[in-house]
Design a protein around this motif. Structure first.
Motif, PDB file in Angstrom:
ATOM      1  N   ALA A   1     -74.244  24.975 -22.382  1.00 21.04           N
ATOM      2  CA  ALA A   1     -73.697  25.330 -23.695  1.00 21.04           C
ATOM      3  C   ALA A   1     -73.313  26.802 -23.681  1.00 21.04           C
ATOM      4  CB  ALA A   1     -74.718  25.055 -24.798  1.00 21.04           C
ATOM      5  N   THR A   2     -72.139  27.099 -24.222  1.00 17.32           N
ATOM      6  CA  THR A   2     -71.676  28.481 -24.240  1.00 17.32           C
ATOM      7  C   THR A   2     -70.877  28.752 -25.506  1.00 17.32           C
ATOM      8  OG1 THR A   2     -70.376  30.135 -23.036  1.00 17.32           O
ATOM      9  CG2 THR A   2     -69.608  27.871 -22.928  1.00 17.32           C
ATOM     10  N   VAL A   3     -70.972  30.004 -25.979  1.00 16.64           N
ATOM     11  CA  VAL A   3     -70.196  30.475 -27.121  1.00 16.64           C
ATOM     12  C   VAL A   3     -69.265  31.567 -26.600  1.00 16.64           C
ATOM     13  CG1 VAL A   3     -70.229  31.559 -29.387  1.00 16.64           C
ATOM     14  CG2 VAL A   3     -72.029  29.933 -28.759  1.00 16.64           C
ATOM     15  N   VAL A   4     -67.948  31.407 -26.875  1.00 17.07           N
ATOM     16  CA  VAL A   4     -66.936  32.341 -26.407  1.00 17.07           C
ATOM     17  C   VAL A   4     -66.297  32.987 -27.628  1.00 17.07           C
ATOM     18  CG1 VAL A   4     -64.813  32.624 -25.069  1.00 17.07           C
ATOM     19  CG2 VAL A   4     -66.511  30.912 -24.372  1.00 17.07           C
ATOM     20  N   THR A   5     -66.234  34.334 -27.633  1.00 19.14           N
ATOM     21  CA  THR A   5     -65.658  35.040 -28.767  1.00 19.14           C
ATOM     22  C   THR A   5     -64.761  36.170 -28.296  1.00 19.14           C
ATOM     23  OG1 THR A   5     -66.163  36.246 -30.813  1.00 19.14           O
ATOM     24  CG2 THR A   5     -67.605  36.626 -28.939  1.00 19.14           C
TER      25      THR A   5
ATOM     26  N   CYS B   1     -82.741  29.944 -26.132  1.00 22.66           N
ATOM     27  CA  CYS B   1     -82.307  28.540 -26.140  1.00 22.66           C
ATOM     28  C   CYS B   1     -81.481  28.155 -24.914  1.00 22.66           C
ATOM     29  CB  CYS B   1     -81.491  28.263 -27.398  1.00 22.66           C
ATOM     30  SG  CYS B   1     -82.421  28.432 -28.932  1.00 22.66           S
ATOM     31  N   GLY B   2     -81.161  29.121 -24.083  1.00 19.56           N
ATOM     32  CA  GLY B   2     -80.367  28.808 -22.896  1.00 19.56           C
ATOM     33  C   GLY B   2     -78.882  28.695 -23.156  1.00 19.56           C
ATOM     34  N   ILE B   3     -78.401  29.330 -24.213  1.00 12.63           N
ATOM     35  CA  ILE B   3     -76.964  29.322 -24.515  1.00 12.63           C
ATOM     36  C   ILE B   3     -76.329  30.559 -23.891  1.00 12.63           C
ATOM     37  CG2 ILE B   3     -75.240  29.373 -26.344  1.00 12.63           C
ATOM     38  CD1 ILE B   3     -77.284  28.050 -28.187  1.00 12.63           C
ATOM     39  N   ARG B   4     -75.235  30.386 -23.236  1.00 17.27           N
ATOM     40  CA  ARG B   4     -74.559  31.498 -22.579  1.00 17.27           C
ATOM     41  C   ARG B   4     -73.519  32.096 -23.519  1.00 17.27           C
ATOM     42  NH1 ARG B   4     -73.995  29.210 -16.348  1.00 17.27           N
ATOM     43  NH2 ARG B   4     -76.214  28.740 -16.156  1.00 17.27           N
TER      44      ARG B   4
ATOM     45  N   ASP C   1     -77.819  34.824 -14.283  1.00 18.62           N
ATOM     46  CA  ASP C   1     -78.930  35.687 -14.666  1.00 18.62           C
ATOM     47  C   ASP C   1     -78.908  36.072 -16.138  1.00 18.62           C
ATOM     48  OD1 ASP C   1     -77.488  38.820 -13.437  1.00 18.62           O
ATOM     49  OD2 ASP C   1     -76.640  37.148 -14.574  1.00 18.62           O
ATOM     50  N   THR C   2     -77.881  35.646 -16.911  1.00 13.84           N
ATOM     51  CA  THR C   2     -77.851  35.941 -18.326  1.00 13.84           C
ATOM     52  C   THR C   2     -78.327  34.773 -19.181  1.00 13.84           C
ATOM     53  OG1 THR C   2     -75.573  35.157 -18.541  1.00 13.84           O
ATOM     54  CG2 THR C   2     -75.884  37.470 -17.929  1.00 13.84           C
ATOM     55  N   ALA C   3     -78.660  33.655 -18.516  1.00 12.30           N
ATOM     56  CA  ALA C   3     -79.080  32.477 -19.269  1.00 12.30           C
ATOM     57  C   ALA C   3     -80.509  32.631 -19.725  1.00 12.30           C
ATOM     58  CB  ALA C   3     -78.919  31.239 -18.424  1.00 12.30           C
TER      59      ALA C   3
END
Length: 261
Positions: free
Chosen positions: A212-216, A231-234, A259-261
């Motif tokens: 799961a990832t959020v892109v902005t 929560c493990g969201i990238r 390493d950012t997860a």
């Protein structure tokens, strides 16, 4: 595309059928003249012994000789045919032959002659968009195009009313199900923790995300980053998105993001 090479074609020899008629006429004329001379010599010897019968035969032969003489070609016609290279009379000229068609050699794309390198087909060109100038729908489509460019399969844009937090669905190159939420915000509008919480409540349970990832186009607040890490969201902010699009940064499923997860 196949290489086409055009090679010259050796001209075919001209047909000789058109020359047969004059040559045959000349041969027949020569044979008749020779036979007539022989017959005349034999007839002269025989006429000395039988003068009366010889005169009667000569009178009977005159019509035959007249018919043969009329059937023979005139000397002027024979001379013209000889000067023209035995060209047949008008009306019997052969039809002109069509121009030879060049032979086209088709060479398969995977073959070469050792001198010309066969280049692979060009890769699809990705035009880098201005993410901040796009509307929300255009931003979702641009993120989906990035996913497809970097190896994702079954990429689908599902954002809209009732999307339950998912804007782009895809399958990563390693087979994981990717769920992306897109936030096209201005530089002064950061993605907050409430946005992450709403997405975290649906991405795993409703959409079955394995990544799961959020892109902005903007940034994330500190509480949002803390929640995402728990929560493990990238999270991909505007700087990371530009690097991803330019190729200097990895995709959310790439090694540089682990390493950012």
């Amino acid at each position: 595309m196949p290489i086409r090479r055009t090679r010259g074609v050796t001209p075919r020899p001209r047909a000789t059928g058109a020359l047969r008629s004059p040559l045959l006429t000349l041969a027949l004329a020569g044979a008749l003249i020779g036979a007539a001379i022989l017959l005349f010599v034999r007839f002269a010897h025989w006429a000395d012994a039988h003068p009366v019968i010889a005169v009667l035969l000569a009178l009977l032969a005159l019509p035959v000789l007249y018919v043969l003489f009329r059937a023979m070609p005139r000397a002027s016609e024979l001379r013209r045919a000889a000067r023209a290279g035995m060209i047949p009379p008008v009306g019997e000229e052969p039809a002109p032959e069509p121009a030879p068609t060049p032979q086209v050699l088709h060479i398969p794309a995977d073959a070469h002659d050792g001198l010309t390198a066969v280049l692979p087909p060009p890769a699809p060109v990705f035009t880098l968009p201005d993410f901040t100038a796009l509307d929300p729908d255009g931003f979702e489509a641009a993120v989906a195009a990035l996913c497809e460019r970097d190896g994702c399969r079954e990429v689908e844009v599902v954002g809209g009313a009732g999307d339950l937090g998912a804007d782009v669905l895809a399958t990563a190159p390693d087979g994981r199900r990717v769920v992306v939420q897109c936030k096209q915000y201005g530089p002064d509008h950061k993605v907050g923790s409430q946005d992450l919480q709403r997405f975290g409540g649906t991405c795993w349970t409703v959409h079955g995300a394995q990544l799961a990832t959020v892109v902005t186009t903007s940034e994330f607040t500190a509480p949002a980053l803390e929640y995402a890490e728990a929560c493990g969201i990238r999270c991909v902010d505007g700087t990371a998105l530009a690097a991803w699009a330019e190729g200097s940064g990895a995709a959310p499923w790439g090694p540089a993001m682990l390493d950012t997860a």
